[in-house]
Design a protein around this motif. Structure first.
Motif, mmCIF file in Angstrom:
data_model
loop_
_atom_site.group_PDB
_atom_site.id
_atom_site.type_symbol
_atom_site.label_atom_id
_atom_site.label_comp_id
_atom_site.label_asym_id
_atom_site.label_seq_id
_atom_site.Cartn_x
_atom_site.Cartn_y
_atom_site.Cartn_z
ATOM 1 N N GLY A 1 -37.157 45.976 8.910
ATOM 2 C CA GLY A 1 -36.806 47.280 8.348
ATOM 3 C C GLY A 1 -35.981 48.126 9.298
ATOM 4 N N GLU A 2 -36.310 48.077 10.582
ATOM 5 C CA GLU A 2 -35.575 48.849 11.576
ATOM 6 C C GLU A 2 -34.165 48.304 11.781
ATOM 7 O OE1 GLU A 2 -38.175 48.876 14.998
ATOM 8 O OE2 GLU A 2 -39.698 50.007 13.904
ATOM 9 N N SER A 3 -33.918 47.070 11.345
ATOM 10 C CA SER A 3 -32.572 46.483 11.407
ATOM 11 C C SER A 3 -31.907 46.514 10.041
ATOM 12 C CB SER A 3 -32.650 45.047 11.926
ATOM 13 O OG SER A 3 -32.974 45.053 13.295
ATOM 14 N N ASP A 4 -32.377 47.415 9.185
ATOM 15 C CA ASP A 4 -31.785 47.668 7.874
ATOM 16 C C ASP A 4 -31.957 46.534 6.864
ATOM 17 O OD1 ASP A 4 -30.936 50.202 8.725
ATOM 18 O OD2 ASP A 4 -29.084 49.369 9.536
ATOM 19 N N ILE B 1 -30.694 40.711 14.200
ATOM 20 C CA ILE B 1 -31.509 41.905 14.430
ATOM 21 C C ILE B 1 -30.744 42.845 15.347
ATOM 22 C CG2 ILE B 1 -33.649 42.772 15.472
ATOM 23 C CD1 ILE B 1 -34.157 41.270 12.875
ATOM 24 N N ASN B 2 -30.653 44.104 14.958
ATOM 25 C CA ASN B 2 -30.019 45.119 15.794
ATOM 26 C C ASN B 2 -31.065 45.613 16.802
ATOM 27 O OD1 ASN B 2 -28.756 47.296 16.965
ATOM 28 N ND2 ASN B 2 -27.859 48.012 15.043
ATOM 29 N N TYR B 3 -31.056 45.005 17.969
ATOM 30 C CA TYR B 3 -32.086 45.247 18.986
ATOM 31 C C TYR B 3 -32.152 46.721 19.384
ATOM 32 C CZ TYR B 3 -34.971 44.177 23.082
ATOM 33 O OH TYR B 3 -35.987 44.127 24.003
ATOM 34 N N ASP B 4 -31.008 47.386 19.458
ATOM 35 C CA ASP B 4 -30.973 48.786 19.898
ATOM 36 C C ASP B 4 -31.623 49.732 18.891
ATOM 37 O OD1 ASP B 4 -29.674 48.073 22.237
ATOM 38 O OD2 ASP B 4 -27.690 48.316 21.343
ATOM 39 N N LYS B 5 -31.714 49.329 17.637
ATOM 40 C CA LYS B 5 -32.337 50.165 16.622
ATOM 41 C C LYS B 5 -33.863 50.046 16.622
ATOM 42 C CE LYS B 5 -29.218 51.044 12.857
ATOM 43 N NZ LYS B 5 -29.008 50.809 11.430
ATOM 44 N N LEU B 6 -34.386 49.012 17.269
ATOM 45 C CA LEU B 6 -35.831 48.773 17.262
ATOM 46 C C LEU B 6 -36.563 49.769 18.152
ATOM 47 C CD1 LEU B 6 -36.007 44.871 17.592
ATOM 48 C CD2 LEU B 6 -36.021 46.242 15.506
ATOM 49 N N THR B 7 -37.766 50.140 17.730
ATOM 50 C CA THR B 7 -38.620 50.952 18.598
ATOM 51 C C THR B 7 -39.045 50.097 19.780
ATOM 52 O OG1 THR B 7 -40.639 50.288 17.450
ATOM 53 C CG2 THR B 7 -39.507 52.267 16.621
ATOM 54 N N HIS B 8 -39.563 50.723 20.808
ATOM 55 C CA HIS B 8 -39.980 49.977 22.001
ATOM 56 C C HIS B 8 -41.038 48.934 21.641
ATOM 57 C CE1 HIS B 8 -40.694 49.050 26.168
ATOM 58 N NE2 HIS B 8 -41.982 49.308 26.010
ATOM 59 N N GLU B 9 -41.994 49.313 20.800
ATOM 60 C CA GLU B 9 -43.049 48.379 20.388
ATOM 61 C C GLU B 9 -42.450 47.190 19.635
ATOM 62 O OE1 GLU B 9 -47.127 48.217 17.688
ATOM 63 O OE2 GLU B 9 -45.974 50.073 17.777
ATOM 64 N N SER B 10 -41.496 47.456 18.755
ATOM 65 C CA SER B 10 -40.848 46.384 18.001
ATOM 66 C C SER B 10 -40.000 45.497 18.909
ATOM 67 C CB SER B 10 -39.978 46.965 16.883
ATOM 68 O OG SER B 10 -40.776 47.583 15.896
ATOM 69 N N GLN B 11 -39.355 46.102 19.916
ATOM 70 C CA GLN B 11 -38.571 45.306 20.864
ATOM 71 C C GLN B 11 -39.462 44.318 21.616
ATOM 72 O OE1 GLN B 11 -36.608 48.215 23.344
ATOM 73 N NE2 GLN B 11 -34.839 48.359 21.978
#
Length: 92
Positions: free
Chosen positions: A16-19, A66-76
């Motif tokens: 979801g965080e990567s659209d 996956i757009n890594y920069d869009k992920l929250t720290h926990e998701s990263q």
């Protein structure tokens, strides 16, 4: 990874965080999922149980962009762990 709703939610959040949109639909999916890449939609078989859903997302996430920069720290952190585990399985 334990098969809990909380962990399923975390995996869905990475997408979801990567659209990506995650949908559960019925259908005859050979692998339990279908990816509509141009629309960034992931369709999972709605008849999969919790374990099947989590395992399917664990297999799928390393394969999509996956757009890594869009992920929250926990998701990263979780994404890094998933990719690392996927690479170790591929190398085994």
């Amino acid at each position: 990874m334990k098969y809990t709703q909380n962990n399923l939610d975390k995996l869905e959040n990475i997408l979801g965080e990567s659209d990506y949109i995650v949908r559960y639909e019925r259908g005859t999916f050979q692998s339990g999922w279908c990816l509509l890449e141009s629309k960034k939609v992931v369709v999972l078989n709605k008849y999969l149980d919790m374990e099947g859903r989590i395992n399917t997302l664990l297999d799928l996430i390393p394969q999509v962009t996956i757009n890594y920069d869009k992920l929250t720290h926990e998701s990263q952190l979780l994404y890094d762990e998933i990719v690392k585990n996927a690479k170790s399985v591929d190398n085994a």
